[in-house]
Design a protein around this motif. Structure first.
Motif, PDB file in Angstrom:
ATOM      1  N   GLY A  17       0.834  -1.361  -0.165  1.00 42.30           N
ATOM      2  CA  GLY A  17       0.131   0.022  -0.154  1.00 42.30           C
ATOM      3  C   GLY A  17       0.767   1.108   0.230  1.00 42.30           C
ATOM      4  O   GLY A  17       0.481   1.816  -0.946  1.00 42.30           O
ATOM      5  N   ILE A  18       2.091   1.045   0.893  1.00 43.36           N
ATOM      6  CA  ILE A  18       2.938   2.330   1.239  1.00 43.36           C
ATOM      7  C   ILE A  18       3.551   2.900  -0.680  1.00 43.36           C
ATOM      8  O   ILE A  18       3.638   3.986  -1.255  1.00 43.36           O
ATOM      9  CB  ILE A  18       3.979   2.355   1.864  1.00 43.36           C
ATOM     10  N   ASN A  54       2.488   4.786  -7.738  1.00 50.26           N
ATOM     11  CA  ASN A  54       0.845   4.067  -8.630  1.00 50.26           C
ATOM     12  C   ASN A  54       1.284   3.037  -9.246  1.00 50.26           C
ATOM     13  O   ASN A  54       0.710   2.793 -10.215  1.00 50.26           O
ATOM     14  CB  ASN A  54       1.059   5.442  -9.681  1.00 50.26           C
ATOM     15  N   LEU A  55       0.607   1.900  -8.992  1.00 51.79           N
ATOM     16  CA  LEU A  55       1.252   0.299  -9.488  1.00 51.79           C
ATOM     17  C   LEU A  55       0.045   0.156  -9.350  1.00 51.79           C
ATOM     18  O   LEU A  55      -0.774   0.435  -8.915  1.00 51.79           O
ATOM     19  CB  LEU A  55       1.275  -0.432  -7.692  1.00 51.79           C
ATOM     20  N   THR A  56       0.130  -0.428 -10.751  1.00 53.02           N
ATOM     21  CA  THR A  56      -1.496  -1.630 -11.267  1.00 53.02           C
ATOM     22  C   THR A  56      -1.769  -2.498 -10.068  1.00 53.02           C
ATOM     23  O   THR A  56      -0.840  -2.919  -9.074  1.00 53.02           O
ATOM     24  CB  THR A  56      -0.789  -1.767 -12.588  1.00 53.02           C
ATOM     25  N   ARG A  57      -3.037  -2.661 -10.546  1.00 53.64           N
ATOM     26  CA  ARG A  57      -3.429  -4.231  -9.994  1.00 53.64           C
ATOM     27  C   ARG A  57      -2.707  -5.364 -10.164  1.00 53.64           C
ATOM     28  O   ARG A  57      -2.338  -6.434  -8.768  1.00 53.64           O
ATOM     29  CB  ARG A  57      -4.508  -4.044 -10.470  1.00 53.64           C
ATOM     30  N   GLN A  81      -0.430  -7.659  -7.413  1.00 57.74           N
ATOM     31  CA  GLN A  81      -1.192  -9.065  -7.259  1.00 57.74           C
ATOM     32  C   GLN A  81       0.706  -9.329  -6.969  1.00 57.74           C
ATOM     33  O   GLN A  81       0.364 -10.946  -6.515  1.00 57.74           O
ATOM     34  CB  GLN A  81      -2.084 -10.082  -8.427  1.00 57.74           C
ATOM     35  N   LEU A  82       1.251  -9.138  -8.126  1.00 55.95           N
ATOM     36  CA  LEU A  82       3.127 -10.126  -7.577  1.00 55.95           C
ATOM     37  C   LEU A  82       3.714 -10.027  -6.802  1.00 55.95           C
ATOM     38  O   LEU A  82       4.166 -11.007  -6.718  1.00 55.95           O
ATOM     39  CB  LEU A  82       3.598  -9.183  -9.167  1.00 55.95           C
ATOM     40  N   LEU A  83       3.225  -8.397  -6.108  1.00 54.61           N
ATOM     41  CA  LEU A  83       4.095  -8.547  -5.363  1.00 54.61           C
ATOM     42  C   LEU A  83       3.741  -9.141  -4.100  1.00 54.61           C
ATOM     43  O   LEU A  83       4.912  -9.550  -2.822  1.00 54.61           O
ATOM     44  CB  LEU A  83       4.273  -7.280  -4.999  1.00 54.61           C
TER      45      LEU A  83
END
Length: 143
Positions: free
Chosen positions: A7-8, A14-17, A21-23
């Motif tokens: 979240g941080i 501005n990470l995508t969905r 999910q990959l992280l």
């Protein structure tokens, strides 16, 4: 548990969905397409992620830093000691030895059994063991 760190990063970069999910997956869980996406898009930004998280971590007080460490350790315990990608980023921020020492202590106190090759040292221990045995065999053969 790693959603706190994701979240941080999501707010700052501005990470995508797909990125988030990959992280949340371990490297073993990634299929070929996800692995390619990870190395082309996220791995190139890893230094920025670690630098930003390190600055954020340093700005926290001792209680906040302890909370982050506990969060990473609990996240890894939930997976049997195997870190997901966000946990691996946080291990670079906090320190690998610090996290593994707390992980080992917490797993012993909670009675959680860690997966093979996760316990302190992991694959490096196996490699050193094979090297030592090979050196011993070569020494004995030379005599």
């Amino acid at each position: 548990m790693g959603t706190l760190f994701i979240g941080i990063l999501q707010n700052e970069f501005n990470l995508t969905r797909e990125d988030t999910q990959l992280l949340q997956k371990t490297m073993r869980e990634l299929n070929r397409a996800e692995r390619r996406y990870y190395y082309q898009h996220l791995k190139t930004q890893e230094k920025k992620f670690v630098h930003y998280l390190k600055d954020y971590y340093q700005s926290l007080g001792p209680d906040g830093q302890k909370r982050w460490l506990d969060t990473v350790v609990q996240s890894m315990l939930d997976r049997g000691g195997d870190p997901d990608i966000s946990d691996a980023l946080m291990m670079k921020v906090i320190g690998h030895l610090t996290v593994y020492n707390h992980l080992r202590a917490k797993s012993e106190s909670d009675g959680v059994k860690l997966k093979m090759l996760v316990n302190f040292g992991g694959l490096g221990t196996v490699i050193m063991l094979v090297g030592a045995i090979t050196a011993l065999v070569l020494y004995l053969m030379a005599r």
